[in-house]
Design an enzyme around this catalytic site. Structure first.
Site, short mmCIF file in Angstrom:
data_model
loop_
_atom_site.label_atom_id
_atom_site.label_comp_id
_atom_site.label_asym_id
_atom_site.label_seq_id
_atom_site.Cartn_x
_atom_site.Cartn_y
_atom_site.Cartn_z
N GLY A 1 53.62 75.89 37.52
CA GLY A 1 52.81 75.23 36.51
C GLY A 1 52.13 76.26 35.62
O GLY A 1 52.76 76.92 34.80
N GLY A 2 50.83 76.46 35.83
CA GLY A 2 50.01 77.32 34.98
C GLY A 2 50.63 78.68 34.68
O GLY A 2 50.60 79.14 33.53
N HIS B 1 55.33 63.35 39.76
CA HIS B 1 54.38 64.45 39.89
C HIS B 1 53.04 63.85 40.33
O HIS B 1 52.67 62.75 39.90
CB HIS B 1 54.25 65.19 38.56
CG HIS B 1 53.44 66.45 38.70
ND1 HIS B 1 52.07 66.43 38.77
CD2 HIS B 1 53.82 67.74 38.83
CE1 HIS B 1 51.64 67.68 38.93
NE2 HIS B 1 52.68 68.49 38.96
N GLU C 1 50.10 64.33 39.46
CA GLU C 1 49.19 63.95 38.38
C GLU C 1 49.57 62.59 37.82
O GLU C 1 48.71 61.80 37.44
CB GLU C 1 49.21 65.05 37.28
CG GLU C 1 48.48 66.30 37.76
CD GLU C 1 48.99 67.61 37.18
OE1 GLU C 1 49.68 67.60 36.15
OE2 GLU C 1 48.69 68.67 37.78
N ASN D 1 56.78 73.93 34.58
CA ASN D 1 56.11 72.70 34.15
C ASN D 1 54.94 73.08 33.24
O ASN D 1 53.90 73.51 33.73
CB ASN D 1 55.64 71.93 35.40
CG ASN D 1 54.90 70.67 35.04
OD1 ASN D 1 54.85 70.25 33.89
ND2 ASN D 1 54.29 70.03 36.05
N TRP D 2 55.17 72.94 31.95
CA TRP D 2 54.12 73.34 30.98
C TRP D 2 53.02 72.28 30.87
O TRP D 2 52.03 72.47 30.18
CB TRP D 2 54.74 73.61 29.60
CG TRP D 2 55.66 74.79 29.56
CD1 TRP D 2 55.93 75.67 30.59
CD2 TRP D 2 56.45 75.25 28.44
NE1 TRP D 2 56.83 76.63 30.18
CE2 TRP D 2 57.16 76.41 28.87
CE3 TRP D 2 56.62 74.81 27.14
CZ2 TRP D 2 58.03 77.12 28.02
CZ3 TRP D 2 57.48 75.51 26.29
CH2 TRP D 2 58.17 76.65 26.74
N LYS D 3 53.21 71.16 31.50
CA LYS D 3 52.24 70.06 31.50
C LYS D 3 51.81 69.69 30.06
O LYS D 3 52.59 69.88 29.14
CB LYS D 3 51.04 70.42 32.39
CG LYS D 3 51.49 70.78 33.82
CD LYS D 3 50.38 70.80 34.82
CE LYS D 3 50.95 71.17 36.19
NZ LYS D 3 49.95 71.11 37.24
N GLU E 1 55.03 69.64 46.62
CA GLU E 1 53.85 70.14 45.91
C GLU E 1 52.58 69.65 46.60
O GLU E 1 52.09 68.55 46.30
CB GLU E 1 53.87 69.63 44.46
CG GLU E 1 55.08 70.09 43.68
CD GLU E 1 54.75 70.33 42.21
OE1 GLU E 1 54.87 71.48 41.78
OE2 GLU E 1 54.35 69.39 41.53
N SER F 1 50.40 76.52 42.56
CA SER F 1 49.80 77.86 42.45
C SER F 1 50.79 78.99 42.71
O SER F 1 50.43 80.01 43.29
CB SER F 1 48.58 77.98 43.36
OG SER F 1 47.55 77.13 42.90
N GLY G 1 47.12 74.10 40.99
CA GLY G 1 46.18 74.53 39.96
C GLY G 1 44.94 75.24 40.47
O GLY G 1 44.00 75.45 39.72
P1 PGA Z 1 50.34 75.02 39.27
O1 PGA Z 1 51.05 73.59 39.03
O2 PGA Z 1 51.44 76.03 39.42
O3 PGA Z 1 49.51 75.23 38.07
O4 PGA Z 1 49.55 74.90 40.54
C1 PGA Z 1 52.23 73.25 39.71
C2 PGA Z 1 52.62 71.83 39.37
O5 PGA Z 1 51.74 70.97 39.27
O6 PGA Z 1 53.82 71.57 39.17
#
Ligand code: PGA
Length: 260
Positions: free
Chosen positions: A234-235, A95, A97, A10-12, A167, A213, A173
């Site tokens: 994600g990150g 998600h 967010e 997930n590159w967001k 999640e 994470s 994050g």
């Molecule tokens: P993260 O994000 O790996 O940066 O914690 C995961 C996600 O929100 O899908």
């Protein structure tokens, strides 16, 4: 049955179209094809279409980070699941967010899951609790509500095909993932709810991922957590070398190899 591991990136809201394309090029250089590992990339909506053309589809499938629940209409600024046909094979839905910042309520999430199926796209339903909810002992109930609403209009065969990503919001994050046992417990609860509603076979077939994470250091312990079929990254997926190491960790786990 041979175990398969599913890995999502997930590159967001990161990387321009050009930068996304460069990252994909680098991934083509460092990520090898593994028979039982499926890799799905979710760039931003603008980069999704060009990358869907540039990607080697034997190695990478494409995923949207979101889409609208209607197929068309007066919804300025939105992209529908119908428009994703032929571009993305998967879509992230609910998600945290989006639930927190963009009005993805339980009902909206339910309608988006239905829209994904209507358009032949595999939904990845994201569920998870906040830190206060965990501290108040509400984790099980929160996940129960997220699952039961989201799945309410679906058939058992549809549910068997979907992906559910656990999640925990408190771990997203922040660099410190949940413990494998916490992921296992959540996966067990999710399968239990699904078994109650749609039967045990469906509950066993649905793929459950852990996300929050995940990095090269903890990826192996998370894919080896009981009941977990893969990871959503994600990150750490924005760095091609780290993401390649994450895939390598999954490969080593599948083949019982020592870490190097
Ligand atoms: P993260 O994000 O790996 O940066 O914690 C995961 C996600 O929100 O899908």
């Amino acid at each position: 049955m041979t175990r398969r591991i599913l890995i999502g990136a997930n590159w967001k809201m990161n990387l321009s179209v050009g930068e996304s394309s460069i990252l994909l090029k680098k991934l083509h250089e460092v990520v090898r094809m593994h028979k039982n590992i499926d890799i799905v990339l979710a760039p931003n909506m603008l980069a999704l279409q060009p990358l869907s053309v540039e990607a080697d589809h034997r190695r990478f499938k494409m995923m949207a980070q979101n889409a609208h629940f209607k197929d068309e209409g007066a919804c300025t600024g939105e992209v529908s699941m119908h428009m994703l046909r032929g571009v993305a094979q998967h879509v992230l839905i609910g998600h945290s967010e989006r639930r927190a910042m963009f009005g993805d309520t339980l009902d909206v999430v339910r309608d988006k899951v239905a829209a994904a199926f209507r358009n032949g796209i595999t939904p990845w339903l994201c569920v998870g609790e906040t830190r206060p909810e965990r501290l108040a002992g509400e984790t099980k109930q929160v996940i129960h509500d997220q699952i039961t609403t989201a799945l309410s209009n679906l058939t058992a065969p549809e549910i068997a095909k979907m992906v559910i990503a656990y999640e925990p919001i408190w771990a997203i994050g922040c660099g410190v993932s949940a413990l494998p046992e916490q992921a296992t417990k959540a996966a067990k609860n999710i399968r239990h709810h699904i078994a109650e509603l749609y039967g045990n076979d469906t509950a066993q077939e649905v793929r459950i991922l852990y996300g929050a994470s995940v990095n090269a250091g903890n990826a192996r312990s998370m894919v080896e957590a009981e009941g977990i079929d893969g990871i959503l990254v994600g990150g750490a997926s924005l760095n091609h070398l780290e993401f390649a190491d994450i895939i390598q960790a999954a490969y080593r786990s599948l083949h019982n190899l020592q870490a190097i």
